[in-house]
Design a protein around this motif. Structure first.
Motif, PDB file in Angstrom:
ATOM      1  N   ILE A 130       0.945  -5.905 -13.202  1.00 48.81           N
ATOM      2  CA  ILE A 130       2.364  -6.953 -13.085  1.00 48.81           C
ATOM      3  C   ILE A 130       1.862  -8.164 -13.127  1.00 48.81           C
ATOM      4  N   PRO A 131       1.743  -8.926 -14.058  1.00 44.78           N
ATOM      5  CA  PRO A 131       1.340 -10.458 -14.151  1.00 44.78           C
ATOM      6  C   PRO A 131       2.314 -11.308 -13.516  1.00 44.78           C
ATOM      7  N   GLN A 132       2.437 -11.177 -12.472  1.00 44.22           N
ATOM      8  CA  GLN A 132       3.283 -12.063 -11.337  1.00 44.22           C
ATOM      9  C   GLN A 132       3.189 -11.683 -10.067  1.00 44.22           C
ATOM     10  N   ILE A 133       2.656 -12.815  -9.346  1.00 42.56           N
ATOM     11  CA  ILE A 133       2.784 -12.717  -7.875  1.00 42.56           C
ATOM     12  C   ILE A 133       3.319 -14.158  -7.447  1.00 42.56           C
ATOM     13  N   GLY A 134       4.584 -13.959  -6.696  1.00 46.09           N
ATOM     14  CA  GLY A 134       5.201 -15.255  -6.442  1.00 46.09           C
ATOM     15  C   GLY A 134       5.956 -15.669  -7.367  1.00 46.09           C
ATOM     16  N   GLY A 135       7.060 -16.684  -7.395  1.00 48.96           N
ATOM     17  CA  GLY A 135       7.850 -17.072  -8.109  1.00 48.96           C
ATOM     18  C   GLY A 135       7.157 -18.048  -9.113  1.00 48.96           C
ATOM     19  N   PHE A 136       7.904 -18.288 -10.270  1.00 54.98           N
ATOM     20  CA  PHE A 136       7.480 -19.204 -11.112  1.00 54.98           C
ATOM     21  C   PHE A 136       8.113 -20.738 -10.893  1.00 54.98           C
TER      22      PHE A 136
ATOM     23  N   PRO B 159      12.110   4.810  -5.385  1.00 52.79           N
ATOM     24  CA  PRO B 159      12.808   3.399  -5.481  1.00 52.79           C
ATOM     25  C   PRO B 159      11.679   2.312  -5.187  1.00 52.79           C
ATOM     26  N   LEU B 160      12.002   1.054  -6.078  1.00 54.66           N
ATOM     27  CA  LEU B 160      11.229   0.045  -5.958  1.00 54.66           C
ATOM     28  C   LEU B 160      11.070  -0.370  -4.737  1.00 54.66           C
ATOM     29  N   GLY B 161       9.884  -1.425  -4.284  1.00 54.97           N
ATOM     30  CA  GLY B 161       9.920  -1.626  -2.752  1.00 54.97           C
ATOM     31  C   GLY B 161       9.722  -3.095  -3.133  1.00 54.97           C
ATOM     32  N   VAL B 162       8.344  -3.406  -2.706  1.00 56.16           N
ATOM     33  CA  VAL B 162       8.134  -4.893  -2.816  1.00 56.16           C
ATOM     34  C   VAL B 162       7.563  -5.489  -4.255  1.00 56.16           C
ATOM     35  N   PHE B 163       7.391  -4.552  -5.024  1.00 60.92           N
ATOM     36  CA  PHE B 163       7.232  -4.890  -6.452  1.00 60.92           C
ATOM     37  C   PHE B 163       8.234  -5.001  -7.258  1.00 60.92           C
ATOM     38  N   PRO B 164       8.368  -5.948  -8.400  1.00 54.63           N
ATOM     39  CA  PRO B 164       9.560  -5.575  -9.015  1.00 54.63           C
ATOM     40  C   PRO B 164       9.640  -4.703 -10.143  1.00 54.63           C
TER      41      PRO B 164
ATOM     42  N   ILE C  89       0.988  -1.128  -0.199  1.00 50.53           N
ATOM     43  CA  ILE C  89       0.026   0.130  -0.192  1.00 50.53           C
ATOM     44  C   ILE C  89       0.872   1.127  -0.080  1.00 50.53           C
ATOM     45  N   ASP C  90       1.994   1.136   0.992  1.00 51.93           N
ATOM     46  CA  ASP C  90       2.824   2.577   0.880  1.00 51.93           C
ATOM     47  C   ASP C  90       3.425   2.605  -0.630  1.00 51.93           C
ATOM     48  N   ASP C  91       4.063   1.804  -1.244  1.00 53.87           N
ATOM     49  CA  ASP C  91       4.630   1.752  -2.175  1.00 53.87           C
ATOM     50  C   ASP C  91       3.734   2.439  -3.298  1.00 53.87           C
ATOM     51  N   LEU C  92       2.455   1.998  -3.447  1.00 55.23           N
ATOM     52  CA  LEU C  92       1.395   2.405  -4.364  1.00 55.23           C
ATOM     53  C   LEU C  92       1.285   3.909  -4.214  1.00 55.23           C
ATOM     54  N   LEU C  93       0.966   4.428  -2.940  1.00 53.12           N
ATOM     55  CA  LEU C  93       0.982   5.568  -2.559  1.00 53.12           C
ATOM     56  C   LEU C  93       1.964   6.608  -2.973  1.00 53.12           C
TER      57      LEU C  93
END
Length: 339
Positions: free
Chosen positions: A195-201, A182-187, A166-170
């Motif tokens: 972003i069509p990825q949640i978790g590892g592949f 700077p990027l936080g929890v999202f790539p 939430i903090d990153d989006l705001l």
């Protein structure tokens, strides 16, 4: 009713905070609430029902005397503390993914499989948020026609990544023009993006989040052959996950029958009147506990032999509440005979 001593592990995170709110809202019978976190957050004061509570550093010693421990920490912390807490005689309801597929641990959505609470051995797992929303939406249909296969596309709010999401989006939305935080929890940047990825592949090209719908669904529906193809997408929405579900059933079921079943289904609000532009949306479903279901229709891509057994719908639910905190408290209510 017996008053219970309750603890929250991970109390300073988004889900831990919501657990406090839900406990208060539902008048859960508390004689004591203890809040646990990391050494860094220990000593933080948090208000609960007009009282200032201090966050304690998590330890088995600090858990002594609890009747219930709600887990809202990550997998490593959950594995470190929760099995031993259960051995101490504490009922543990854990929101992490650490124990969900353990055959000795019930995985429960109260509107779907409340009976599985009965065989717990101290530890009960709370399912994945997107899985909770999807299965709550379709449970009544499954009981009527037996769900065999599902294609799911999820549009998951940043709240699914915790408070930092939430903090990153705001931060991105409110950044001065021309500046990129700077990027936080999202790539990648999440504002104005998908972003069509949640978790590892995995080796098949599916992410860990996408596999949860099938693996957890099989366990809770008691359907080992249940098939799911899922695509999970992170979207720039604060709260509430949205999901498009296309389903094939064993028995025939019509859109009209589905609406009739969902009209009175527990945990569900039927919101399905496209002519009046009434359909589920995240703005309407945030900060409440019902899963909204609408856009119910036939799957036009279904082969002729399964056309009358196939449906498509759209649903939305609050990820932090029903997708996490509220579901955990509902499980506890069943265990202690409060529900």
């Amino acid at each position: 009713m017996k008053q219970l001593k309750v603890g929250i592990l991970g109390a300073t995170g988004a889900v831990g905070e919501q657990m406090r709110i839900v406990l208060a809202e539902r008048n859960f019978p508390l004689s004591e609430l203890r809040l646990f976190g990391s050494a860094r957050s220990a000593g933080t004061e948090i208000e609960f029902k007009g009282e200032k509570l201090k966050v304690q550093e998590a330890s088995l010693e600090a858990f002594k005397g609890l009747d219930l421990l709600l887990g809202a920490a990550d997998n490593d912390v959950a594995k470190k503390f929760l099995p031993d807490a259960a051995k101490m005689g504490i009922v543990v309801v854990d929101n992490s993914s650490a124990f969900r597929l353990d055959p000795e641990v019930p995985l429960v959505i109260p509107e779907v499989n409340p009976e599985d609470v009965k065989w717990h051995k101290g530890l009960i797992a709370n399912p994945n948020c997107a899985t909770i929303i999807a299965l709550t939406a379709v449970a009544a249909l499954h009981r009527k026609a037996r769900l065999r296969r599902m294609i799911a596309s999820t549009y998951q709010a940043v709240s699914g990544a915790g408070r930092q999401g939430i903090d990153d989006l705001l931060a991105e939305i409110h950044a001065p023009e021309g500046e990129q935080p700077p990027l936080g929890v999202f790539p990648y940047p999440i504002a104005y993006n998908l972003i069509p990825q949640i978790g590892g592949f995995n080796d098949l090209g599916y992410t860990s989040e996408e596999m949860k719908m099938q693996n957890e669904g099989r366990k809770m529906l008691h359907e080992p052959d249940f098939l799911v193809s899922c695509t999970c997408v992170r979207v720039p929405i604060i709260r509430s996950h949205s999901e498009a579900l296309t389903m094939e059933f064993e028995k025939e079921i019509s859109p009209e029958e589905a609406r009739e079943l969902l009209k009175d289904a527990p945990g569900v609000k039927l919101y399905d009147d496209p002519a009046e532009k009434k359909y589920p949306m995240p703005l309407d479903t945030s900060d409440q506990d019902l899963v909204y279901v609408g856009r119910i229709r036939r799957d036009l891509s279904a082969p002729k032999e399964s056309y009358n057994r196939s449906l498509t719908l759209f649903c939305c639910g609050d990820q932090v509440r029903k997708g996490a905190a509220t579901n955990a408290v509902q499980i506890a209510e069943i265990v202690f005979g409060i529900a």
